[in-house]
Design an enzyme around this catalytic site. Structure first.
Site, PDB file in Angstrom:
ATOM      1  N   ARG A 138       0.878  -1.179   0.000  1.00 23.47           N
ATOM      2  CA  ARG A 138       0.000   0.000   0.000  1.00 23.47           C
ATOM      3  C   ARG A 138       0.908   1.219   0.000  1.00 23.47           C
ATOM      4  O   ARG A 138       1.770   1.372   0.866  1.00 23.47           O
ATOM      5  CB  ARG A 138      -0.913   0.025   1.220  1.00 23.47           C
ATOM      6  N   GLN A 144     -10.319  -3.829  -3.288  1.00 25.16           N
ATOM      7  CA  GLN A 144     -11.635  -3.454  -2.775  1.00 25.16           C
ATOM      8  C   GLN A 144     -12.736  -3.848  -3.770  1.00 25.16           C
ATOM      9  O   GLN A 144     -13.822  -4.287  -3.389  1.00 25.16           O
ATOM     10  CB  GLN A 144     -11.690  -1.945  -2.516  1.00 25.16           C
ATOM     11  N   ARG A 159     -13.595  -8.730   2.103  1.00 26.36           N
ATOM     12  CA  ARG A 159     -12.181  -8.426   1.795  1.00 26.36           C
ATOM     13  C   ARG A 159     -11.326  -9.664   2.089  1.00 26.36           C
ATOM     14  O   ARG A 159     -10.393  -9.982   1.359  1.00 26.36           O
ATOM     15  CB  ARG A 159     -11.679  -7.241   2.645  1.00 26.36           C
ATOM     16  N   CYS A 209     -16.314   1.604   1.083  1.00 23.58           N
ATOM     17  CA  CYS A 209     -15.146   0.770   1.393  1.00 23.58           C
ATOM     18  C   CYS A 209     -14.706   0.914   2.844  1.00 23.58           C
ATOM     19  O   CYS A 209     -13.977   0.072   3.348  1.00 23.58           O
ATOM     20  CB  CYS A 209     -14.014   1.071   0.427  1.00 23.58           C
ATOM     21  N   ASP A 258     -17.269   7.134  -1.233  1.00 17.53           N
ATOM     22  CA  ASP A 258     -16.017   7.013  -0.475  1.00 17.53           C
ATOM     23  C   ASP A 258     -15.825   8.336   0.267  1.00 17.53           C
ATOM     24  O   ASP A 258     -16.573   9.304   0.033  1.00 17.53           O
ATOM     25  CB  ASP A 258     -14.849   6.734  -1.445  1.00 17.53           C
ATOM     26  N   HIS A 315      -7.696   1.040  -6.260  1.00 11.66           N
ATOM     27  CA  HIS A 315      -7.866   0.143  -5.107  1.00 11.66           C
ATOM     28  C   HIS A 315      -8.506  -1.149  -5.620  1.00 11.66           C
ATOM     29  O   HIS A 315      -9.664  -1.466  -5.308  1.00 11.66           O
ATOM     30  CB  HIS A 315      -8.751   0.826  -4.055  1.00 11.66           C
TER      31      HIS A 315
HETATM   32  N1   CP Z   1     -11.282  -0.058   2.580  1.00 18.25           N
HETATM   33  C1   CP Z   1     -10.018  -0.169   2.980  1.00 18.25           C
HETATM   34  O1   CP Z   1      -9.091  -0.344   2.162  1.00 18.25           O
HETATM   35  O2   CP Z   1      -9.840  -0.143   4.314  1.00 18.25           O
HETATM   36  P1   CP Z   1      -8.447   0.035   5.048  1.00 18.25           P
HETATM   37  O3   CP Z   1      -7.897   1.391   4.648  1.00 18.25           O
HETATM   38  O4   CP Z   1      -8.768  -0.053   6.506  1.00 18.25           O
HETATM   39  O5   CP Z   1      -7.526  -1.065   4.595  1.00 18.25           O
END
Ligand code: CP
Length: 296
Positions: free
Chosen positions: A101, A131, A283, A255, A215, A128
């Site tokens: 990430r 997701q 997830r 998300c 989001d 992403h």
């Molecule tokens: N939706 C999501 O990616 O959550 P986090 O940032 O907690 O990983």
């Protein structure tokens, strides 16, 4: 066989994505998880905060019999300027996959180009994709195939919106996007499919929609703009009243983390049309399915 990366949804064919999602649902239903990652290991590098993505990968790898190593930029050489290519080549000698990430899609691509093992995008400033596997899995578990359905994305035309554009192309659904002026998706990404449409208002976006998604208004990296964004996005809150204008049987996804009173009304997550905790749970299963696809 050449290694496969998962940096965007376009790294897989539509058929491959469908099979990952189907497998996610299959894994969700298994009381005992298959040990398909026995003897395999993966490194997780999170340069930005995470709850869902990180827990889902760590727990998922363990459930499938593999081993996860979390490398913090604070206490590894990654945060001390070792060239990305060197880290990629070293980890390729030791583990079977790297999950990253980062606020830089360019760094992910640089890492993947030097690595000889699969590299997974656990979220960047552009996309992403993990997701979206969970979102499509959740929709299909609750409402059947997403192909041919209408999805509304309301809010910031940022990484989640970009991944929804890619998803519209890969799964064949119609995507209506409503953002404030100046906060639309990257035009190049938007133009990459005929399945996405920009509309002016949240009401136009949700009309006839089978799924409504939003989001946060200020993603990681946009915190300094929060006040300006609160004003710009004021007409783009998703509420129960807005969902009333969508198709019968509409679902709402986010998300997470969510900001009640900003992008969603205070009680929206308690509305029966919201399925965000089912979505969050998926997830785990969809990321296990992705790891199986890339590693076995
Ligand atoms: N939706 C999501 O990616 O959550 P986090 O940032 O907690 O990983």
């Amino acid at each position: 066989m050449a290694k496969r990366d998962f940096l965007t949804l376009l790294d897989c064919s539509p058929e491959e994505l469908k099979s990952i999602v189907r497998r996610g649902t299959e894994l969700r239903g298994m009381a005992e998880q298959p040990q398909t990652l026995a003897g395999r290991s993966a490194v997780l590098v999170f340069q930005l905060n995470s709850t869902r993505t990180r827990v889902a990968f760590e727990v998922g790898i363990r459930e499938l019999g593999g081993h996860a190593v979390v490398l913090s930029p604070k206490d590894s050489q990654i945060g001390r300027g070792e060239p990305v290519e060197d880290t990629a080549r070293v980890l390729s000698e030791m583990v079977d996959a790297v999950i990253i990430r980062t606020a830089s899609q360019a760094l992910l691509e640089q890492f993947a180009a030097a690595a000889t093992i699969p590299v997974i995008n656990a979220m960047s400033e552009r996309y992403h994709p993990c997701q979206l596997l969970a979102d499509v899995q959740t929709f299909e578990e609750l409402r059947g195939p997403i192909e041919g359905r209408t999805v509304a994305f309301v809010g910031d035309g940022y990484n989640m919106c970009h991944s929804y554009i890619n998803a519209a192309r890969q799964w064949g659904f119609h995507l209506k996007i409503a953002t404030p002026q100046g906060y639309g998706p990257d035009p190049e990404i938007f133009r990459s499919t005929n399945n996405a449409e920009l509309v002016a208002t949240a009401e136009e976006a949700v009309a006839g929609a089978d799924l409504v998604v939003t989001d946060v208004w200020s993603s990681m990296g946009h915190e300094a703009e929060e006040r300006k964004r609160l004003a710009a996005f004021a007409d783009f809150q998703v509420s129960e009243t807005l969902l009333d204008k969508a198709a019968d049987g509409v679902l709402f996804m986010h998300c997470l983390p969510a900001h009640r009173g900003q992008e969603i009304s205070p009680t929206l997550l308690d509305d029966p049309r919201a399925c965000v905790f089912h979505e969050a749970g998926n997830r785990l299963h969809s990321q296990k399915a992705l790891l199986e696809f890339l590693l076995t």
